[in-house]
Design a protein around this motif. Structure first.
Motif, short mmCIF file in Angstrom:
data_model
loop_
_atom_site.label_atom_id
_atom_site.label_comp_id
_atom_site.label_asym_id
_atom_site.label_seq_id
_atom_site.Cartn_x
_atom_site.Cartn_y
_atom_site.Cartn_z
N ALA A 171 62.04 65.44 100.39
CA ALA A 171 62.17 64.92 101.62
C ALA A 171 60.67 64.68 102.38
CB ALA A 171 62.68 66.12 102.61
N LYS A 172 59.54 64.70 101.24
CA LYS A 172 58.23 64.27 101.84
C LYS A 172 58.07 62.88 102.13
CE LYS A 172 56.52 68.10 98.97
NZ LYS A 172 57.25 67.96 97.61
N THR A 173 57.11 62.65 102.88
CA THR A 173 56.64 61.26 103.14
C THR A 173 55.35 60.90 102.01
OG1 THR A 173 55.17 61.82 104.92
CG2 THR A 173 57.44 60.95 105.38
N ALA A 174 55.19 59.73 101.69
CA ALA A 174 54.08 59.40 100.98
C ALA A 174 52.73 59.48 101.57
CB ALA A 174 54.34 58.04 100.41
N GLN A 175 51.73 60.11 100.63
CA GLN A 175 50.42 60.18 101.43
C GLN A 175 49.56 59.65 100.61
OE1 GLN A 175 49.96 62.08 104.08
NE2 GLN A 175 52.30 62.40 104.05
N ILE A 176 48.29 59.15 100.94
CA ILE A 176 47.33 58.35 100.17
C ILE A 176 46.96 59.02 98.84
CG2 ILE A 176 45.00 57.89 100.20
CD1 ILE A 176 46.20 55.80 101.69
N GLU A 229 49.88 51.28 98.76
CA GLU A 229 49.48 51.51 100.41
C GLU A 229 50.54 51.16 101.20
OE1 GLU A 229 45.50 50.14 101.12
OE2 GLU A 229 44.65 50.66 99.13
N ALA A 230 51.28 50.37 101.00
CA ALA A 230 52.39 49.77 102.07
C ALA A 230 53.30 50.97 102.26
CB ALA A 230 53.03 48.61 101.54
N ASP A 231 53.41 51.80 101.17
CA ASP A 231 54.66 52.98 101.28
C ASP A 231 54.01 54.29 101.69
OD1 ASP A 231 56.39 51.19 99.73
OD2 ASP A 231 55.61 52.03 97.85
N VAL A 232 52.96 54.12 102.31
CA VAL A 232 52.39 55.51 102.69
C VAL A 232 53.00 55.73 104.31
CG1 VAL A 232 50.14 56.50 103.79
CG2 VAL A 232 49.89 55.35 101.68
N GLY A 233 53.45 56.80 104.33
CA GLY A 233 54.15 57.12 105.69
C GLY A 233 55.70 57.18 105.45
N LYS A 234 56.18 56.59 104.55
CA LYS A 234 57.60 56.26 104.44
C LYS A 234 58.16 57.49 103.42
CE LYS A 234 57.32 51.23 104.30
NZ LYS A 234 57.49 50.23 103.30
N PRO A 235 59.45 58.00 103.47
CA PRO A 235 60.02 59.18 102.89
C PRO A 235 60.12 58.51 101.37
CG PRO A 235 61.66 58.13 104.12
CD PRO A 235 60.22 57.29 104.53
N ILE A 236 59.34 59.33 100.39
CA ILE A 236 59.26 59.00 98.81
C ILE A 236 60.46 58.76 98.07
CG2 ILE A 236 58.26 59.82 96.58
CD1 ILE A 236 56.46 61.47 98.11
N ALA A 237 61.50 59.61 98.38
CA ALA A 237 62.77 59.35 97.36
C ALA A 237 63.35 58.23 97.77
CB ALA A 237 63.73 60.60 97.52
N ILE A 271 71.48 55.21 91.04
CA ILE A 271 70.20 55.69 91.57
C ILE A 271 70.32 55.92 92.92
CG2 ILE A 271 67.52 55.90 91.86
CD1 ILE A 271 67.57 53.72 89.55
N GLN A 272 70.30 57.24 93.41
CA GLN A 272 70.28 57.50 94.91
C GLN A 272 69.10 58.69 95.20
OE1 GLN A 272 73.91 59.35 95.78
NE2 GLN A 272 74.09 60.63 94.28
N ALA A 273 68.85 58.56 96.65
CA ALA A 273 68.09 59.43 97.28
C ALA A 273 68.81 60.62 97.96
CB ALA A 273 66.80 58.86 97.86
N VAL A 274 68.44 61.66 98.01
CA VAL A 274 68.73 62.67 98.96
C VAL A 274 67.61 63.44 99.55
CG1 VAL A 274 71.12 62.88 97.85
CG2 VAL A 274 69.21 64.49 97.32
N ASP A 275 67.57 64.03 100.60
CA ASP A 275 66.39 64.96 101.23
C ASP A 275 66.54 66.29 101.29
OD1 ASP A 275 68.14 64.89 103.08
OD2 ASP A 275 67.00 64.09 104.72
N ALA A 276 67.82 66.66 100.80
CA ALA A 276 68.12 68.28 100.82
C ALA A 276 68.73 68.74 99.52
CB ALA A 276 69.20 68.69 101.96
#
Length: 109
Positions: free
Chosen positions: A47-52, A63-71, A87-92
């Motif tokens: 569920a985290k967002t990408a950081q630098i 760098e374009a992905d910073v601030g977006k949800p990682i998964a 391939i799928q992403a879930v946050d919980a």
């Protein structure tokens, strides 16, 4: 892959479902390898967002992905490696989600 792993192992890989918890640098490397080997399905749980700071360890992020949800950001990038892998992403992370997979790889909680 049949030549390297054998038909039986290759068939088992196509039926395998992996749950990857935490999209750290190690998790991304493991996920990439499973996808390239022909695993049937992977679910990314983060569920985290990408950081630098993530850019140094996670080579699929830019760098374009910073601030977006990682998964969910990683899903289309992984699909480029093997379009036959679901391939799928879930946050919980839930008990039911774990039960739907043959293997769980926990790299971060």
């Amino acid at each position: 892959q049949n030549a390297a792993l054998g038909a039986e192992v290759t068939m088992k890989m196509t039926k395998m479902r992996a749950l990857v918890v935490g999209c750290t640098g190690v998790a991304v490397e493991v996920t990439k390898n499973l996808i390239l080997q022909g695993i049937g399905a992977i679910t990314l749980c983060d569920a985290k967002t990408a950081q630098i700071a993530d850019l140094g360890a996670n080579f699929f992020l830019s760098e374009a992905d910073v601030g977006k949800p990682i998964a969910p950001t990683l899903v289309p990038k992984f699909k480029e490696l093997n379009p036959f892998c679901n391939i799928q992403a879930v946050d919980a992370l839930t008990h039911d989600l774990v039960l739907q997979h043959s293997v769980v790889i926990v790299c971060d909680l």
